[in-house]
Design a protein around this motif. Sequence first.
Motif, mmCIF file in Angstrom:
data_model
loop_
_atom_site.group_PDB
_atom_site.id
_atom_site.type_symbol
_atom_site.label_atom_id
_atom_site.label_comp_id
_atom_site.label_asym_id
_atom_site.label_seq_id
_atom_site.Cartn_x
_atom_site.Cartn_y
_atom_site.Cartn_z
ATOM 1 N N GLY A 176 0.796 -1.220 0.000
ATOM 2 C CA GLY A 176 0.000 0.000 0.000
ATOM 3 C C GLY A 176 0.831 1.274 0.000
ATOM 4 N N PRO A 177 0.194 2.376 0.433
ATOM 5 C CA PRO A 177 0.830 3.695 0.351
ATOM 6 C C PRO A 177 2.157 3.764 1.112
ATOM 7 C CG PRO A 177 -1.503 3.883 0.931
ATOM 8 C CD PRO A 177 -1.148 2.423 1.002
ATOM 9 N N LEU A 178 3.007 4.661 0.655
ATOM 10 C CA LEU A 178 4.316 4.838 1.280
ATOM 11 C C LEU A 178 4.207 5.737 2.510
ATOM 12 C CD1 LEU A 178 6.427 5.491 -1.953
ATOM 13 C CD2 LEU A 178 6.136 3.332 -0.713
ATOM 14 N N ASN A 179 5.072 5.502 3.477
ATOM 15 C CA ASN A 179 5.198 6.414 4.611
ATOM 16 C C ASN A 179 6.250 7.475 4.245
ATOM 17 O OD1 ASN A 179 7.849 5.420 5.236
ATOM 18 N ND2 ASN A 179 6.932 3.681 6.309
ATOM 19 N N PRO A 180 6.503 8.462 5.091
ATOM 20 C CA PRO A 180 7.456 9.532 4.721
ATOM 21 C C PRO A 180 8.846 9.003 4.341
ATOM 22 C CG PRO A 180 6.195 10.189 6.642
ATOM 23 C CD PRO A 180 5.838 8.744 6.368
ATOM 24 N N PHE A 181 9.316 7.950 5.036
ATOM 25 C CA PHE A 181 10.620 7.388 4.658
ATOM 26 C C PHE A 181 10.540 6.757 3.278
ATOM 27 C CE2 PHE A 181 13.510 3.744 4.346
ATOM 28 C CZ PHE A 181 14.724 4.423 4.440
ATOM 29 N N GLY A 182 9.455 6.054 2.996
ATOM 30 C CA GLY A 182 9.284 5.435 1.678
ATOM 31 C C GLY A 182 9.268 6.480 0.570
ATOM 32 N N GLU A 183 8.619 7.613 0.836
ATOM 33 C CA GLU A 183 8.592 8.698 -0.153
ATOM 34 C C GLU A 183 10.009 9.244 -0.381
ATOM 35 O OE1 GLU A 183 6.167 9.595 -2.006
ATOM 36 O OE2 GLU A 183 4.354 8.881 -0.997
ATOM 37 N N ASP A 184 10.755 9.422 0.701
ATOM 38 C CA ASP A 184 12.131 9.932 0.568
ATOM 39 C C ASP A 184 13.035 8.904 -0.117
ATOM 40 O OD1 ASP A 184 11.429 12.330 1.757
ATOM 41 O OD2 ASP A 184 12.135 11.750 3.753
ATOM 42 N N PHE A 185 12.832 7.628 0.204
ATOM 43 C CA PHE A 185 13.603 6.542 -0.431
ATOM 44 C C PHE A 185 13.330 6.519 -1.928
ATOM 45 C CE2 PHE A 185 13.734 1.933 -1.611
ATOM 46 C CZ PHE A 185 15.084 1.702 -1.393
#
Length: 125
Positions: free
Chosen positions: A58-67
């Motif tokens: 599912g959706p990314l968390n803030p770290f996933g977005e930065d990664f």
Amino acid sequence: MEQKRTLRVFLAVSLLCALANAYPQYQAVIPNGSSVPNPCNTSQIAQGVGHINFQGTGPLNPFGEDFKAAGKQWTTDLCDMDSDGDGRSNGVELGDPECVWSQGETPARTTDLSHPGFDEATVSC
Ligand SMILES: [Ca+2]
């Protein structure tokens, strides 16, 4: 006939396993990627460090977005960021406080890890 049924069951189970662990290859791209504790139950491992769902879907968390923005690589900039805003850099949380880790190496620290995508003090479980 029985072999076809067995094959179908095997394929269905394989697909479910693949879906449950969406992108396990990314665990090897960040330090201690397969050892990050689930912020809601620290006796468990967060399978998908970049996702809101701890199982890795599912959706990314803030770290996933930065990664993702870093090209899905562990970069010095990504290491220095504090994606979840808890006052600790991603590198500190993942055991690479000096931002010197490279894929395949043992990180500087392999214990006292925390999740870089959620502030453990405020996460709602
Ligand atoms: Ca942080």
